[in-house]
Enzyme design. Sequence first.
Site, PDB file in Angstrom:
ATOM      1  N   MET A  99      -4.063   4.451  -0.450  1.00 48.69           N
ATOM      2  CA  MET A  99      -4.831   5.143   0.619  1.00 48.69           C
ATOM      3  C   MET A  99      -5.833   6.055   0.110  1.00 48.69           C
ATOM      4  O   MET A  99      -6.895   6.353   0.755  1.00 48.69           O
ATOM      5  CB  MET A  99      -3.818   5.770   1.704  1.00 48.69           C
ATOM      6  CG  MET A  99      -3.062   4.849   2.384  1.00 48.69           C
ATOM      7  SD  MET A  99      -4.054   3.454   3.423  1.00 48.69           S
ATOM      8  CE  MET A  99      -4.594   4.399   4.926  1.00 48.69           C
TER       9      MET A  99
ATOM     10  N   VAL B  64       0.751  -1.235   0.046  1.00 53.01           N
ATOM     11  CA  VAL B  64       0.167  -0.143   0.039  1.00 53.01           C
ATOM     12  C   VAL B  64       0.865   1.124  -0.032  1.00 53.01           C
ATOM     13  O   VAL B  64       1.763   1.490   0.660  1.00 53.01           O
ATOM     14  CB  VAL B  64      -0.957   0.060   1.244  1.00 53.01           C
ATOM     15  CG1 VAL B  64      -1.616   1.331   1.338  1.00 53.01           C
ATOM     16  CG2 VAL B  64      -1.779  -1.359   1.043  1.00 53.01           C
ATOM     17  N   CYS B  65       0.461   2.318  -0.785  1.00 50.52           N
ATOM     18  CA  CYS B  65       1.098   3.649  -0.720  1.00 50.52           C
ATOM     19  C   CYS B  65      -0.032   4.637  -0.883  1.00 50.52           C
ATOM     20  O   CYS B  65      -1.229   4.400  -0.666  1.00 50.52           O
ATOM     21  CB  CYS B  65       2.193   3.925  -1.906  1.00 50.52           C
ATOM     22  SG  CYS B  65       1.396   3.790  -3.550  1.00 50.52           S
ATOM     23  N   ALA B  66       0.306   5.824  -1.215  1.00 49.58           N
ATOM     24  CA  ALA B  66      -0.857   6.918  -1.106  1.00 49.58           C
ATOM     25  C   ALA B  66      -1.845   6.922  -2.344  1.00 49.58           C
ATOM     26  O   ALA B  66      -2.789   6.865  -2.015  1.00 49.58           O
ATOM     27  CB  ALA B  66       0.081   8.222  -1.288  1.00 49.58           C
TER      28      ALA B  66
END
Length: 374
Positions: free
Chosen positions: A98, A69-71
């Site tokens: 996210m 997961v990242c932004a």
Amino acid sequence: MSKSVTTKDIARKIIANEELLILDVRNTDEYDNWKIEGGKIRVINEPYFNLLDGVDSLEIDKDNEIVVVCAKGGSSQMVAEMMEEAGFTKVYNLEGGMKAWSEHLEPVKIGDLNGGGALYQFVRLGKGCLSYFIESNGEAAIIDTARMIDAYETFAVDKGVEIKHLIDTHLHADHISGGRALAEKVGGTYHLPPKDATEVTFDYTALEEGKDITVGNTKVVVHPIYSPGHTIGSTSFIIDEKYLLTGDILFVKSIGRPDLAGKAEDWVGDLRHTLYNKYKELSDELLVLPAHYSFAEELGEGGKVAAKLGDLYKKNEGLNVEDESEFRRMVTENLPPQPNAYQEIRQTNMGKIKPEVEEQKEMESGPNRCAVEG
């Protein structure tokens, strides 16, 4: 190209209480502020820039199922591909990161209603926001509608109902309400407490005690109960003499904060009166359904966020502070940081500013902060 999963896949694992390992590759300060939580989720934070020279430093079994997961989904995809090349066999990238997680709405059935129909809770797992969908005899009402109105429209079509009423328990400060936009789109009525609407720039129907809202022909009646404290106009509802929708006044593990309009000292007395007098007069058997939750452990069976009022008077610390000065101190001193862009969000919900969609998404980023911290 690495394999991917959607926010729906993650939501279903959380609600089913299934185990999942997440590798969050955002910067540590972003991770510490806000991350995916709930159920048996385990999250490891390793910033992306630490992995640019390779993923060998990751102390993770290569046969584990891992979601990266990242932004926004770009950096995590690159890390996932690096992990696949390094021999990780079950690695997936979260589509949209996210940013997408913040917007996901997961409908959970709360129960059937008298005379037919049902009540659903829409859980916004990435933000801690809760909204409610009442359907009865071909009609629907939505309470505390989120900005992502398409989810409710799709749900209404699936249920074969027409959305008639859009209701906000109060003027929200942590997220942008979709109630007015959806009311305009479907030709429904938008309801708002008049004491929270003194600065709004649009027409609305006032929520007033004694003026019930009927949904369908089966007399599913919503009773407004004026319950100030979080805002001066905060309003609660009782449905079917069974469910108590408390807005941001009372949560499962905490109570509402009275400072999001800069009125903590002024409104703390209202908050105490609502919690310690008005709600005390209600049946202990009412199922409390709040507009937010703050802690992953508040997610109950099937993803529901709910508790009986009588149980909360036994277990919720915010309802068990006998000394009024101590209560005042707790409510005015134990406040978390203000929600991200809360002033701009309030102005948007008043109709004073009209930010573009991408700006609205940015305004809403980060966790829900509507509760007093214990």
